[in-house]
Design a protein around this motif. Structure first.
Motif, mmCIF file in Angstrom:
data_model
loop_
_atom_site.group_PDB
_atom_site.id
_atom_site.type_symbol
_atom_site.label_atom_id
_atom_site.label_comp_id
_atom_site.label_asym_id
_atom_site.label_seq_id
_atom_site.Cartn_x
_atom_site.Cartn_y
_atom_site.Cartn_z
ATOM 1 N N ALA C 335 5.268 -0.192 -6.637
ATOM 2 C CA ALA C 335 4.775 -0.901 -5.425
ATOM 3 C C ALA C 335 3.314 -0.269 -4.770
ATOM 4 C CB ALA C 335 5.848 -0.766 -4.141
ATOM 5 N N PRO C 337 -0.103 -0.168 -4.179
ATOM 6 C CA PRO C 337 -1.384 -1.170 -4.538
ATOM 7 C C PRO C 337 -2.308 -0.239 -5.449
ATOM 8 C CG PRO C 337 -0.574 -1.008 -1.849
ATOM 9 C CD PRO C 337 0.075 0.066 -2.677
ATOM 10 N N GLY C 348 -4.389 -11.530 -4.789
ATOM 11 C CA GLY C 348 -3.026 -10.826 -4.793
ATOM 12 C C GLY C 348 -3.378 -9.688 -5.825
ATOM 13 N N ARG C 370 5.825 -6.135 -10.595
ATOM 14 C CA ARG C 370 5.838 -6.410 -9.319
ATOM 15 C C ARG C 370 4.579 -7.099 -8.916
ATOM 16 N NH1 ARG C 370 4.745 -4.948 -3.925
ATOM 17 N NH2 ARG C 370 6.518 -5.086 -2.722
ATOM 18 N N VAL C 372 2.092 -9.560 -5.937
ATOM 19 C CA VAL C 372 1.772 -9.769 -4.466
ATOM 20 C C VAL C 372 0.757 -11.044 -4.534
ATOM 21 C CG1 VAL C 372 0.945 -9.110 -2.226
ATOM 22 C CG2 VAL C 372 2.025 -7.419 -3.712
ATOM 23 N N TYR C 374 -1.169 -13.109 -1.975
ATOM 24 C CA TYR C 374 -1.770 -13.773 -0.645
ATOM 25 C C TYR C 374 -1.708 -15.138 -0.029
ATOM 26 C CZ TYR C 374 -3.845 -8.893 -1.510
ATOM 27 O OH TYR C 374 -3.814 -7.742 -1.791
ATOM 28 N N GLU C 395 9.727 -10.844 -0.515
ATOM 29 C CA GLU C 395 9.131 -11.129 0.984
ATOM 30 C C GLU C 395 8.360 -12.491 0.931
ATOM 31 O OE1 GLU C 395 7.422 -8.479 3.822
ATOM 32 O OE2 GLU C 395 8.351 -6.812 2.474
ATOM 33 N N GLN C 417 12.791 -15.479 0.292
ATOM 34 C CA GLN C 417 12.912 -14.210 0.397
ATOM 35 C C GLN C 417 14.602 -14.103 0.078
ATOM 36 O OE1 GLN C 417 11.953 -12.084 3.777
ATOM 37 N NE2 GLN C 417 13.244 -10.344 3.321
ATOM 38 N N GLU C 439 5.757 -11.541 -2.066
ATOM 39 C CA GLU C 439 5.915 -10.637 -2.909
ATOM 40 C C GLU C 439 7.182 -10.713 -3.810
ATOM 41 O OE1 GLU C 439 5.407 -6.839 -1.172
ATOM 42 O OE2 GLU C 439 3.904 -7.549 0.323
ATOM 43 N N TRP C 440 7.020 -10.116 -4.916
ATOM 44 C CA TRP C 440 8.475 -10.488 -5.869
ATOM 45 C C TRP C 440 8.540 -9.197 -6.906
ATOM 46 C CZ3 TRP C 440 3.755 -13.037 -6.335
ATOM 47 C CH2 TRP C 440 3.237 -12.969 -7.769
#
Lengths: 504, 504, 504
Positions: C335, C337, C348, C370, C372, C374, C395, C417, C439-440
């Motif tokens: 997770a 960044p 992302g 993982r 992300v 935006y 999320e 989510q 986010e996944w």
């Protein structure tokens, strides 16, 4: 309206059949074969008599064998009996229960390294023609012999007592690209009866629901053999003797004569298999082949070759067909008490055979263990994390408990000499010998089966923090400590302890 | 009571249907597909016409292909025809039966190593924009091309004659985690007809019993295409042209425009596939890509890279995705007589391709063989110990016999040019060419298929001790010796011998 | 003739049942599970309450999970909650959605390397008995923990917020030799409710047709639990408390007492599980185990060991059971960044975890990612060439389109989510975040999943020659060049571009 009634009745009966088959769940046997609520110790269901011995098959459709993806059979071979050359569609492990003999395996592409001069036969040609053939090996009680799929092998009993073996065939192995049915391809002899039984097993797998199957475990195979008659099977030009069912009999005589470059008359003699001798025949004179003159030296040399190979290829993949395979060891004795890996003089001993001490097992994806328990000693509860375990009781008896994922005891009974029990992967098992002790051989469907004991020196409980044990079982930390440390043994427990405990 | 009668009749008919389906054994096709009593040589059953060629599929539900876990199809591509970019759910071996061309494979993560200056086109921008793309390769008759699963590939016929290929798709391969149905994912074009046929095959596998299936092998696919109408398929926001069925057509125009960073109008043009050209289109002008300037040098360099890699990683796992894979050889010609591995000037020759001479096959789990037999010569009876064999007859014809584990001749017939025959693992097979000779290509479902001949210099019979042969077949030792040693060839026999023999 | 009518009606109803089951295609679920015409985003269907948390299972019989061969569940653990020791029949990947804690894994045959002095407890024995146990590890939000099949593990929430995890169980993995059903074997506690749900799932797989199954996705599991009553299950000598369903409860008290070398009374206490606390219990005092004192140092050391190992064994097979495994890393945080492998500040980032950066995944055959995105940014259309992808939305939300081999959009909807979506191998997928971003975490059924993007800098389109692109899509070479080169990003696209484009 009696006709209406009878109609409705007959229709209902028909329906019944229809619906009964519907609900038999047979069609899911493949997916849910391991949904096991009950296990039984099982014995062979089919006995095939040959001239010089018998072959006994366990029903490969019994749920536990389907779940494990294995078939099992047993040879009994009279002195001077020859198990004719054949191969199977899956790798085999053979355990020699009793007796001794000579064995040959035909590795494809390997040289004929054994030379034989024909002195002492005093016939035929002058000038001592030398026979040449691939390596043959002596074997004796307690040996495990590893046989790759598709590879020809034969056994000869040159001893004075009956030769008895139990053979595991791993049909779920990735080396078998055919379906899950056990198959034997015979190079010689008249194996018709065994073929008929194996065909019936395959049909049962198609037709029979599980419940039916279990009822059928007793012998009844005279009826309904749907084998296509020879006439149907294509445009065969010559109809050979119907008592010949091996591979050589099915080919055209002319073609075979050309392929072997011999007279058609010789091929005709090959294809005229005489009598119903089956696949184990009696050799008229003793078989007088060159066998390794000094067994120990032979084995020592094989081991040295192996070690040299492994030094050069520390992480090589032994894929079962490499050149060095030709000289590889294919057997090891696991009955010798001195060889045992785990010994407790009060309780018993365990010998394990896996890809580390018999590298060919790496290619086969199988391993084995031989265990001995003395009077009322036991092995701690444990599970195998990566393999099914197929246990055959060699001597004595043991009470065994097997527990599935629901915490149900799916087996709790004695396993007697000659019986088989499958412990599916991850199922927990506990064993206690009877007063006469117990000896067994177990086969595993993994080349390095790993067992996790629940109790003892290398157990899961000991690996957990004391606080986790205490919290998990809602016991005091002192009790947790006892659970973790009281049994200092690795895999065994003895009844004497229990007595000591009761006194305490 | 006529109504009663008609009722009972109709009920019986219904029952019949019910019971017929019951006994059709369809539900066990997966488990018992290799329970083979009869084989046929098979031809393509579905022919799909495209603008510049045809695609012909063998029915993947024929028992022999289901048993082997493969699908087979054939391309015929006109000069200047382009087989549009697509990928399949399983690894492929492609044999170039006829013609030559250019081929590209898109390896994920590999660099665009080919640069192209646009001189000679005299249009568009000044300043010579350079195109870049991944390696492309020339191919010619006799080449085998290896294509990993999921990897985009295209073919272009830049020759003057029709390009003909036969393609094997190994759906049972572990690289395919979808089910056993063959699938093609198209990046461009209008492959609707091929998709429809493949969907029908998948439905037949669900619905059809084996017997029905075999009847259906002739073409009849206009009816009952249960494909969900586009409207059902979720909440698609825009309904694209229904004549566009490739991957790009299915995505939202807006999203694609963003993803490619281009105008929506360009995406619209991509998605408006014009006409029913299928998956093989005719290129208006010749395709003018940079192809390897000196084919031989290119290949030589690839081989050198390969060798360097293997020296560094003698036992490494070529897992199909490593960096060095980008430069790996993906093809080899096996038709060149000089390349043959086994040659008998009187009988024929064999060229084998496996993981040792084309390392990418290690990742694919496949291998191949090209064979030639002259007038009435044959290959000795043999079986493959670790793979199914899928034989395609390129030229001439051969009489082939195949024998199963019961000693039944499940095939005994001629295989003609253009026909396919599967020989399941362990089944014994014998081949004799017709008077015009025979040429074939065989695919194997193992990266190092191993065959054991029954007769000849490296045969199972020769590996057995003479005494075991004599005892097994109940013949004299002299006859046993003849069986073992008379054919000095490795894989062949010639008809001349048989004549010589008859004279003797 | 009313009776005739009623008879015929009832018969027709019966027939209906008969035929309905015929056409339900249920028997082919195994073979055609990936014949997917429609996908749904799915949520857990079964919620099991324990004392200190809940376990929620997705229905493992949903078509997409059957196709992927996985099961998924979610833990929610209260502060001070302990997930009791258990193991599963398949390897697991655990993603820590929220919270932190301590975790232990019992590797078979590994040493108890953690020593603990019992100071601060001031009780029991003098002389400071030292507890010993296997390594335990701290974990925190964003960690992936890899758990091999058959290996005992436990989790403890020592934080102040709820611990939430999503767990993937790969039942189709070759390490699972049982059938495809998910199984948990519990070493402690009263997991009866979870066992009952899992049994029901297994029964549904047998009985239910696919359509029925989907209807059943809502909760209704009070009825028909066909579990064999305890009485049936063999000759169990002692009947333990029926509220105890873990492995220890099923064994005979006497035997266990001997195996652990403790009093029978202690065993009795173990087997008297009090109350219906399930498999997640509340620890009375805080669990006071020795945890790695300096997490970062611990991890650094593990990495060093790993590196040393890999230098010595550059191409060795990490088979999951080697000695060095004992010290191997089993987790990594994806997770952070800063750890991201692919970053686009406007769009992302992506973090991938595979066998190269967490070697234990090589043994497990799994990997993870993982991601992300935006505000309204997206990932380019792509497919995974060698794995199924199971995406869990952590999320936000994203609109996702999935396309199958027929060019059908089988999914085009928002994934919210807490929802799960499977993208089968080779199916093309495109994602665009909603305005709140997305986010996944995605799990892949391959230890080195490889994705091929359709657009962008490393895409299939760019790897094709410009001329092939132009010919394939019947567009100009200029347009082909735009398709190839306009998006310079690797995996992302941004909505801003689309705006810029519209202006252009």
């Amino acid at each position: 309206m009696p006709s209406l009634l009878s109609l409705s009745l007959s229709l209902l009966l028909l329906f019944n059949g229809c619906l009964a088959r519907q609900s038999s769940e047979q069609q899911f046997q493949f997916q849910n074969e391991c949904q096991i609520n009950r296990l039984n110790s099982i014995e062979p269901t089919s006995r095939i008599q040959s001239e010089a011995g018998t072959t006994e098959w366990w029903n490969p459709n019994s749920q536990q064998l389907l779940c494990a993806g294995v078939s099992v059979f047993k040879y009994q071979v009279e002195p001077n009996g020859l198990v004719l050359p054949s191969f199977t569609n899956a790798p085999q492990l053979v355990y020699i229960i009793q007796g001794r003999g000579i064995q040959g395996t035909v590795m494809p592409g390997c040289a004929e390294t054994f030379q034989e001069s024909q002195q002492g036969q005093g016939q035929q040609r002058p000038g001592r023609f030398q026979d040449q053939h691939q390596k043959i090996r002596r074997f004796r009680q307690g040996d495990i012999i590893a046989l790759p799929a598709g590879v020809v092998h034969w056994f000869y009993n040159d001893g004075n007592e009956r030769l008895v073996t139990v053979n595991l065939l791993h049909t779920a192995n990735s080396d078998n690209q055919l379906d899950n049915n056990p198959r034997r391809f015979n190079l010689a002899g008249n194996p018709e009866e065994e073929q008929r039984r194996l065909r019936r097993f395959a049909q049962q797998q198609i037709q029979g629901s599980r419940s039916e199957r279990e009822e059928m475990e007793e012998e009844d195979d005279e009826e309904q053999d749907n084998r296509p008659s020879r006439k149907q099977s294509g445009s065969r030009h010559q109809q050979q003797s119907s008592s010949c069912n091996n591979l050589l009999c099915a080919f055209d005589q002319e073609f075979l004569a050309q392929a072997f470059n011999v007279d058609t008359s010789l091929i005709r003699r090959l294809q005229e298999v005489r009598g119903q001798k089956g696949s184990i025949i009696r050799v008229r004179d003793r078989l007088d082949v060159v066998s390794p003159p000094r067994m120990e030296e032979e084995e020592r040399e094989e081991r040295q070759q192996e070690q040299r190979y492994r030094q050069r290829h520390p992480f090589g993949r032994d894929n079962g067909l490499e050149e060095t395979f030709c000289a590889m060891r294919m057997k090891e004795n696991i009955a010798d008490p001195e060889r045992a890996d785990i010994v407790n003089p009060q309780a018993g001993r365990l010998s394990t055979l896996n890809r580390y001490n018999l590298p060919i097992l790496n290619a086969l994806g199988l391993s084995a263990e031989r265990g001995v328990l003395y009077n009322r000693a036991g092995t701690v509860p444990q599970w195998c994390i990566n393999a099914h375990k197929i246990l055959y009781m060699l001597e004595g008896r043991a009470r065994i408990q097997v527990v599935n994922e629901n915490g149900d005891t799916v087996f709790d009974d004695n396993v007697e000499q000659g019986q088989l029990l499958t412990v599916p992967q991850n199922f927990a098992v506990l064993k206690q010998a009877g007063s006469e002790g117990a000896e067994w051989v177990s086969f595993f469907t993994n080349s390095e089966a790993a067992n996790t004991p629940l109790a003892g020196r290398v157990s899961a409980i000991r690996a957990l923090p004391e606080e986790v044990v205490a919290a998990s079982y809602q016991i005091s930390r002192e009790d947790a400590r006892k659970l973790k440390f009281n049994n200092e043994d690795t895999f065994f427990f003895t009844s004497s302890r229990s007595e000591r405990r009761d006194e305490a």
